[in-house]
Design a protein around this motif. Sequence first.
Motif, short mmCIF file in Angstrom:
data_model
loop_
_atom_site.label_atom_id
_atom_site.label_comp_id
_atom_site.label_asym_id
_atom_site.label_seq_id
_atom_site.Cartn_x
_atom_site.Cartn_y
_atom_site.Cartn_z
N ASP A 95 0.86 -1.21 0.00
CA ASP A 95 0.00 0.00 0.00
C ASP A 95 0.90 1.26 0.00
O ASP A 95 0.69 2.18 -0.79
CB ASP A 95 -0.89 0.05 1.25
CG ASP A 95 -1.91 -1.08 1.33
OD1 ASP A 95 -3.11 -0.82 1.27
OD2 ASP A 95 -1.47 -2.24 1.45
N ASP A 182 -6.30 5.57 -4.27
CA ASP A 182 -6.32 4.44 -3.35
C ASP A 182 -5.20 3.52 -3.83
O ASP A 182 -5.33 2.87 -4.88
CB ASP A 182 -7.68 3.73 -3.39
CG ASP A 182 -7.85 2.80 -2.19
OD1 ASP A 182 -6.82 2.34 -1.67
OD2 ASP A 182 -9.00 2.55 -1.79
N PRO A 183 -4.07 3.49 -3.12
CA PRO A 183 -2.90 2.78 -3.66
C PRO A 183 -3.12 1.27 -3.74
O PRO A 183 -2.61 0.62 -4.64
CB PRO A 183 -1.78 3.11 -2.66
CG PRO A 183 -2.48 3.48 -1.40
CD PRO A 183 -3.79 4.11 -1.81
N ILE A 184 -3.86 0.72 -2.79
CA ILE A 184 -4.42 -0.64 -2.93
C ILE A 184 -5.83 -0.57 -2.39
O ILE A 184 -6.04 -0.35 -1.20
CB ILE A 184 -3.64 -1.71 -2.15
CG1 ILE A 184 -2.26 -1.92 -2.77
CG2 ILE A 184 -4.41 -3.05 -2.19
CD1 ILE A 184 -1.48 -3.08 -2.20
N ASP A 185 -6.80 -0.70 -3.28
CA ASP A 185 -8.17 -0.80 -2.82
C ASP A 185 -8.49 -2.28 -2.70
O ASP A 185 -8.19 -3.05 -3.62
CB ASP A 185 -9.11 -0.12 -3.84
CG ASP A 185 -10.55 -0.13 -3.35
OD1 ASP A 185 -10.77 0.10 -2.16
OD2 ASP A 185 -11.44 -0.38 -4.19
#
Length: 400
Positions: A95, A182-185
């Motif tokens: 993330d 959102d860097p990792i959703d």
Amino acid sequence: MLAFSGSSTLQQVHLLCTTKPNLIKPLFTAATTALCTRRRAVVSSSSSSMSYDRELSAAKKAASLAATLCQRVQKVLLQSDVHSKSDESPVTVADYGSQALVSFVLEKELHTEVTMVAEEDSADLRNEGANETLERITKLINETISSDGTYSVPPLSSEDVLTAIDRGNSEGGPSGRHWVLDPIDGTKGFVRGDQYAIALALLEDGKVVLGVLACPNLPLSPIGSHGQSSLQKEVGCLFYAKVGGGTHMESLAGSSPVKMHVCATDDPAEASFFESFEAAHSSHDLSSAIASKLGVRAPPVRMDSQAKYGALARGDGAIYLRFPRKGYREKIWDHAAGCIVVTEAGGVATDAAGNPLDFSKGKFLNLDTGIVVSNQKLMPSLLKAVRDSLNEASRGSPSL
Ligand SMILES: Nc1ncnc2c1ncn2[C@@H]1O[C@H](COP(=O)(O)O)[C@@H](OP(=O)(O)O)[C@H]1O
Ligand SMILES: [Mg+2]
Ligand SMILES: [Mg+2]
Ligand SMILES: [Mg+2]
């Protein structure tokens, strides 16, 4: 006309300055004026035509490189890479790495300072005891940049990484330009080895003008009503949309873009619907009550992240329902990119009362109850089913 040959430009300029001082001043003034006029023309044409081509290509590059980093981490995910934030939600080295990398690529590609409304911040990484994690993130980022080969830069330091992450601390709002990231959703899906997305959008004066969704685990072929892909198992989709330009999909590994359209059905019996894999994120009971009221026959397709919006944009299903517990406030980075990907493919995204999603209010969406996404034809009857089911739930129906 002055012609130079046989010496470097610097030597030539030096020669002119010393031998012809009267010639160089008007030349310099003319060149400066021409440059300023051209710059003004470029700036005004980009804001009047609003093509967003440069921004879209930067966003695609940023999300793709972040996806490469995430794929490397997911393959060898160690328990020590998963930490809990103050709200007990998980966050991983990927993330943080993804957020820093997107921030780095946007600045490199756009040659300007970037402000982002992004999910992560560097506070926990600045704590004593987080050194090892920060070093691991920095190493991951440097390895990803160097194996990609686009940017010949010296390795980023840990401090560079913290600064890049903190470019995500913009509050957004109704004016100016803000990237939304959102860097990792779907971090829970990422940790489980399932679906996740890198979701990046651009807000201009409170409106989403472009969005990119990188979904490294989503099959390129349509997924069926049980969430299964057909025979083709190739995965890795890049969805992107800009205002007025439609939605396209490419393979993350590189392929020609294909224009996407939402499913055209007006028959609920043919429609399948998406919802969160995590029941804590969205009430499964309420969505199944809505679906059966509407006449949907297929079972729900449960999937993490904004990959749901991507799958809906290409017609894999016709409905996405999201009903968080009372009091939960939706964040703009969980929906901005997905929303434009669906609407540019011909779909509609609203709250439970049928109001369009408003991204101009800062980090949060001001919503009436939940989020409802579908095509234009199904939306009126779907919103009625939502209203009726919510009324029943508030009257305390035993099934809800
Ligand atoms: N109690 C809750 N209700 C609704 N959404 C929640 C939630 N807790 C976390 N979320 C959000 O749900 C997102 C994932 O959505 P989905 O369920 O569709 O995969 C999370 O994004 P992150 O994984 O980026 O933190 C997080 O923002
Ligand atoms: Mg999170
Ligand atoms: Mg999210
Ligand atoms: Mg996230």
